[in-house]
Enzyme design. Structure first.
Site, short mmCIF file in Angstrom:
data_model
loop_
_atom_site.label_atom_id
_atom_site.label_comp_id
_atom_site.label_asym_id
_atom_site.label_seq_id
_atom_site.Cartn_x
_atom_site.Cartn_y
_atom_site.Cartn_z
N THR A 99 0.86 -1.19 0.00
CA THR A 99 0.00 0.00 0.00
C THR A 99 0.90 1.24 0.00
O THR A 99 2.10 1.15 0.29
CB THR A 99 -0.95 0.01 1.23
N LYS A 128 7.32 1.99 2.88
CA LYS A 128 8.35 2.51 3.79
C LYS A 128 7.78 3.06 5.09
O LYS A 128 8.46 3.07 6.12
CB LYS A 128 9.14 3.64 3.09
N GLY A 210 6.07 5.79 -13.79
CA GLY A 210 5.45 5.11 -12.64
C GLY A 210 6.37 5.04 -11.43
O GLY A 210 6.16 4.22 -10.53
N GLU A 213 6.45 9.06 -6.32
CA GLU A 213 5.49 8.74 -5.26
C GLU A 213 4.11 9.28 -5.65
O GLU A 213 4.00 10.18 -6.50
CB GLU A 213 5.92 9.40 -3.94
N ASP A 224 11.54 11.10 0.47
CA ASP A 224 11.67 9.68 0.13
C ASP A 224 13.12 9.22 0.38
O ASP A 224 13.35 8.14 0.93
CB ASP A 224 11.26 9.44 -1.33
N LYS A 228 14.30 6.39 3.22
CA LYS A 228 15.15 5.21 2.96
C LYS A 228 16.41 5.28 3.81
O LYS A 228 16.88 4.27 4.34
CB LYS A 228 15.50 5.14 1.48
N1 HSE Z 1 9.65 7.28 -5.69
C1 HSE Z 1 10.74 6.38 -5.53
C2 HSE Z 1 11.86 6.72 -6.47
C3 HSE Z 1 10.33 4.95 -5.78
O1 HSE Z 1 11.70 7.61 -7.29
O2 HSE Z 1 12.93 6.11 -6.38
C4 HSE Z 1 9.84 4.28 -4.55
O3 HSE Z 1 10.78 4.28 -3.52
#
Ligand code: HSE
Length: 342
Positions: A99, A128, A210, A213, A224, A228
């Site tokens: 999700t 995440k 795709g 986010e 993001d 991570k």
């Molecule tokens: N939006 C992230 C990226 C992918 O562009 O790497 C999912 O972690």
């Protein structure tokens, strides 16, 4: 032969790519690892599709139904309107959590993962949010219930980050970590530099791939990458890092002039997430950085990512590649799933 019954929660880009990969790779996995991967249930916002029969749901037909605009709970005799993720867990031994990432309270992924771990299910997560916010608690729950919490897909997916550190760097002391951990921003910066594309055009392209986010501000704002980085730091240095402790600057302030100026000096601008030991503590940071051409992250372009570890005994180890893509994220889920059982 071992049957592994799977429930997938979340049927966005990554969830659908996982179902597709499962359908395609199940025969190979069966032949090579003696694991029969069975899609027992698929869940989305409005309900689920469930099949208790040994072969599970017909994955390709489910995908065709979804691609035609159908909802999972309307998938013929398998549809279960209103059935939630935790309820669907009865059907499976593994939760694949896909999700959308929610960095505020981790929901709905947190509820799915907690329910799965409490019942002793293996958890494989691309999401995440719950891992960033509740890693310590979830890890403890996994230990108590003797099951695994597998998070490759939540830590740069196809790019192996934690696997490299945990397996290949075992026994070394990691002195610093530098990573290009977000494909969307690396794609945008690369397009602005090489193709002279405008920021907005490059962002749209990343969305079409795709990889952005659901809310692309998480990518371009650096959140993001920070998410991570927090997960990686919590695994490698101890589970005490929080998102709010990471000074985070994204790429929205990077101008074409900045990129051109760096280029004249033989440098490139990259969004870097870093962890560095300073005295007794580890400091995390996310910011655009000018890198010299000789830096191991400088030549990582497009939606590719990279992570570079500096260690005391193995010197520098850098891994690059692992383009952000729904298929790459699905492949990271499949990798964790297989490794959980072999
Ligand atoms: N939006 C992230 C990226 C992918 O562009 O790497 C999912 O972690």
């Amino acid at each position: 032969m071992k049957d592994v019954r799977i429930v997938v929660c979340g049927l966005g880009n990554v969830g659908k790519a996982f179902v597709e990969l499962l359908a395609e790779r199940a025969p190979d996995v069966e032949a090579r690892y003696a694991l029969r991967l069975v899609l027992a249930a698929a869940v989305d916002i409005g309900g689920a599709a469930v099949c208790d029969a040994p072969g599970g749901l017909p994955a390709r037909e489910l995908l065709a139904h979804l691609h035609a605009g159908g909802r999972v709970e309307g998938f013929g005799k398998f549809g279960r309107p209103g059935l939630s993720g935790p309820e669907a867990l009865d059907a499976a031994a593994v939760l694949v959590e896909a999700t959308p990432t929610n960095l505020t309270d981790g929901e709905p992924g947190r509820t799915h993962i907690v329910a799965a771990l409490r019942r002793g299910r293996e958890v494989v997560s691309a999401n995440k949010g719950p891992i960033v916010l509740f890693y310590k608690e979830l890890l403890e729950l996994a230990r108590q219930n003797r099951c695994g919490l597998h998070i490759s897909a939540a830590t740069a997916a196809a790019l192996p980050t934690l696997d490299v550190a945990r397996v290949c760097l075992a026994g070394s002391r990691i002195l610093s970590v530098e990573g290009i951990l977000n494909g969307t921003t690396n794609y945008i910066l690369s397009r602005m530099r090489a193709g002279g594309a405008a920021y907005e055009t490059a962002l749209k392209e990343a969305q079409q791939l795709g990889i952005a986010e659901t809310d692309p501000r998480k990518d371009v704002g650096g959140f993001d990458t920070a998410a991570k980085l927090v997960i990686i730091a919590n695994v490698l240095f101890g589970p005490s890092f929080r998102l709010e402790d990471v000074p985070t600057q994204g790429i929205t302030g990077v101008t074409p002039e900045d990129i051109a100026r760096a280029g004249k000096d033989g440098e490139v601008i990259k969004l870097v997430g870093s962890a560095e030991r300073v005295g007794g503590e580890v400091r995390l940071r996310v910011a655009p950085q000018r890198l010299k051409a000789t830096h191991p992250l400088a030549s990582v372009n497009g939606s590719e990512k990279a992570i570079s570890y500096m260690t005391d005994t193995m010197d520098r180890i850098t891994v690059s590649g692992g383009k952000s893509s729904p298929v790459g994220a699905a492949a990271a889920l499949l990798k964790d799933l297989i490794n959980a059982y072999v």
